[in-house]
Scaffold this active site. Structure first.
Site, short mmCIF file in Angstrom:
data_model
loop_
_atom_site.label_atom_id
_atom_site.label_comp_id
_atom_site.label_asym_id
_atom_site.label_seq_id
_atom_site.Cartn_x
_atom_site.Cartn_y
_atom_site.Cartn_z
N CYS A 158 34.49 0.97 71.04
CA CYS A 158 34.00 2.26 70.76
C CYS A 158 35.71 3.09 70.80
O CYS A 158 36.05 3.64 71.77
CB CYS A 158 32.78 2.61 71.00
SG CYS A 158 32.29 4.59 70.82
N CYS A 160 35.43 6.13 70.80
CA CYS A 160 34.77 7.69 71.67
C CYS A 160 35.74 6.77 72.80
O CYS A 160 35.63 7.95 73.79
CB CYS A 160 33.27 7.35 71.87
SG CYS A 160 31.92 6.29 73.20
N HIS A 166 27.84 1.77 75.87
CA HIS A 166 27.59 0.59 75.56
C HIS A 166 27.78 -0.52 75.94
O HIS A 166 27.88 -0.97 76.96
CB HIS A 166 28.96 0.41 74.56
CG HIS A 166 29.16 1.74 73.23
ND1 HIS A 166 28.55 2.11 72.22
CD2 HIS A 166 30.11 2.95 73.67
CE1 HIS A 166 29.22 3.62 71.40
NE2 HIS A 166 30.54 3.57 72.29
N HIS A 286 23.42 -12.76 65.84
CA HIS A 286 22.39 -12.42 64.94
C HIS A 286 23.36 -11.56 63.10
O HIS A 286 22.90 -11.26 62.55
CB HIS A 286 22.75 -11.12 65.53
CG HIS A 286 21.52 -10.48 66.57
ND1 HIS A 286 20.37 -10.80 66.72
CD2 HIS A 286 21.52 -10.53 68.47
CE1 HIS A 286 19.96 -11.04 67.90
NE2 HIS A 286 20.90 -10.17 68.57
#
Length: 566
Positions: A158, A160, A166, A286
């Site tokens: 990420c 950030c 995370h 997924h």
């Protein structure tokens, strides 16, 4: 003549002529002389007359000089060749040093055989070394189990910069790789180099728009597709509330994950390796045809299976998914494909657990009916499922169907978030890491042992390291610890039994092997084994009785004939 110094240099020149050089203080005469019968007469010899003895001495001296010069040239040539060989060896060593540096940069450190490997901190994902083998065109791998890993997949982070918030972060694969190294398992495996999957390979499962959007870098091809990115609470960017996106590194990492899994799968399917484990991220099961979700962008296992069908014409592929979350993307990809049997063991809770799909009655469509098996556990965490329930599901559902299907290759979406240490909603179950070693060993009895595990979910570092260690140890054929007696005697909980009953109800008409499982659903592993033993003894006794009856019948038929004869 005493003041004159005469040097005669001779070399052979067709037809057996002699070049002579006459050198004096004042002048030099060069001529060519061909020996004749009158060689020593002053009328023929162009130089001042010399007697025969002096001529023979000069001739012998010339021959000696020629031989000396030839030996000196040969010696110099030998020295030159040795210098060239030394230079080539130095160049080779330099190339190998560069190769070593590049491999270490990729997280695959190597050392030259015969030298002490450089030590690294054990916290490093590249803390161990293995002997380098210069690749040859026909070189066979040294080991039967393959591992694939690439440190570039760690850069999917990420923006950030805070990895602690995370759950799907670079430390997952880094920790697993370090654990395999520290335990010595990695040194007994064949470490192969991963690669980026091509856009064409990604499109075997995903749509073109999806591939261009998440598989290319930078934004040059994304401007017309208007991606729906969201601002995350941490300040970073994602495609949903938990699936982060890094514009610089995410596409490369996702394609590396796919390509690495495909590379390992092909080596196993072709017989170059017997089995393997792919330490990759981001996960993939997924990811749907046109939608990333649940930390996933491209469905690595599904793409590898599709490529096996297309390139190697593999007829029957088994995909086992033991991630605690249902692999909705894999189910979608092969829902109507009878060539791929998909079996998922997951927490379902009547659709109330992410992603909500994977009901027992989702059995496939069209030609694929019966080839989509959802071992969907329902009942929440009262009590949570554990080793007993998963071993029972393997005994009564997974292995009977798998054996009846008789796959050519087995692929495993190997998520470890069912291991104890993952709180809900990331898990909640209480399996031990060792249980996954037992499950892996059972799958190795299928497809001639051609089994490949690819990391999916799992976010507790200790849990996923322990489970990875257990699985790789099983793949290597190491002796596993016996199943504890307490576990052998324990029966699966009532919620698990009801969940298994629903699967048998949905698939009993497609798989004959499930009929024998119905009577042992609520049994402990020890009780089930005892029943199997009794059934085997009964079958053996019946077979013996049948043979005896046939023998007695044959004798009774023969005796009247003997009486008539008498």
């Amino acid at each position: 003549t005493k003041k004159r110094k005469v040097f005669i240099y001779m070399y052979f020149f067709p037809p057996h002529s002699v070049h002579c050089l006459y050198r004096s203080h004042s002048q030099t005469h060069v001529s060519t002389y061909t020996p004749t019968q009158d060689a020593m007469s002053s009328s023929v010899w162009p130089f001042p007359a010399v007697d025969s003895a002096k001529f023979n001495q000069a001739l012998l001296f010339t021959v000696a000089m020629v031989l000396w010069w030839c030996s000196r040239c040969a010696l110099q040539l030998s020295v030159v060749r040795e210098q060239q060989a030394l230079l080539l060896e130095q160049q080779r060593i330099h190339q190998l040093r560069n190769y070593q540096a590049s491999m270490e940069a990729a997280g695959l450190p190597v050392s030259f055989a015969g030298h002490r490997p450089l030590s690294r901190a054990q916290s490093s994902p590249a803390s161990a070394s293995f002997p380098i083998v210069v690749p040859e065109s026909t070189t066979k791998p040294r080991f039967t189990t393959g591992l694939v890993y690439d440190s570039l997949m760690q850069k999917h982070q990420c923006m950030c910069g805070n990895t602690t918030i995370h759950p799907e972060h670079a430390g997952r694969i880094q920790s697993i790789w370090s654990r395999l190294q520290e335990t010595g398992l990695r040194a007994h495996c064949e470490c192969i180099r991963g690669r980026k999957a091509s856009l064409e390979e990604l499109q075997t499962i995903h749509s073109e728009a999806h591939v261009l959007l998440y598989g290319t870098n930078p934004l040059r091809q994304k401007l017309d597709l208007s991606p729906m990115f969201v601002r995350l609470p941490c300040g970073g960017i994602g495609v949903d509330s938990d699936t982060i996106w890094n514009e610089v590194h995410s596409s490369t990492a996702a394609r590396l994950a796919v390509g690495s899994v495909a590379e390992l799968v092909f080596k196993v399917a072709s017989g170059e390796l017997k089995n393997g484990f792919a330490v990759v991220r981001p996960p993939g099961h997924h990811a749907e045809e046109s939608a990333p979700m649940g930390f996933c962008y491209f469905n690595s296992v599904a793409i590898a299976a599709k490529l096996l069908q297309q390139r190697l014409s593999v007829r029957k592929i088994l995909i086992v998914d033991w991630d605690v979350h249902h692999g909705n993307g894999t189910q979608q990809a092969f829902y109507a494909d009878p060539g791929i049997l998909y079996i998922s063991l997951h927490r379902y809770d009547d659709g109330n657990f992410f992603p909500g799909s994977g009901a027992p009655d989702e059995v496939g469509s069209g030609a694929g009916v019966g080839f989509n098996v959802n071992m969907a556990f329902t009942g929440g965490l009262e009590p949570p499922m554990g080793d007993v329930e998963y071993l029972a599901a393997f005994r009564t559902v997974v292995m009977p169907i798998a054996n009846e299907f008789a796959p050519d290759v087995v692929l495993v979406s190997s998520g470890f978030d069912a291991v104890d240490g993952h709180a809900s909603p990331l898990g909640g179950y209480k399996l031990t890491a060792k249980c996954f070693g037992y499950l892996t060993r059972q799958l190795m009895g299928l497809a001639g042992g051609r089994v490949v595990l690819a990391l999916e979910g799992g976010h507790d570092l200790t849990a996923i390291c322990d489970a990875s260690e257990a699985c790789v140890s099983a793949l290597l054929g190491n002796e596993l610890e016996p199943i504890p007696d307490k576990l052998m005697q324990q029966r699966p909980n009532a919620n698990a039994v009801r969940s298994m009953e629903k699967v048998l109800e949905a698939h009993g008409k497609y798989w004959c092997s499930l009929q024998r499982s119905a009577s042992t659903l609520g049994c402990s592993l020890s009780e089930a084994l005892q029943r199997d033993t009794e059934e085997a003894e009964t079958v053996s006794a019946m077979a013996s009785l049948s043979v005896a009856n046939k023998h007695m019948g044959k004798r009774s038929e023969e005796e009247p004939m003997e009486e008539e004869t008498s």
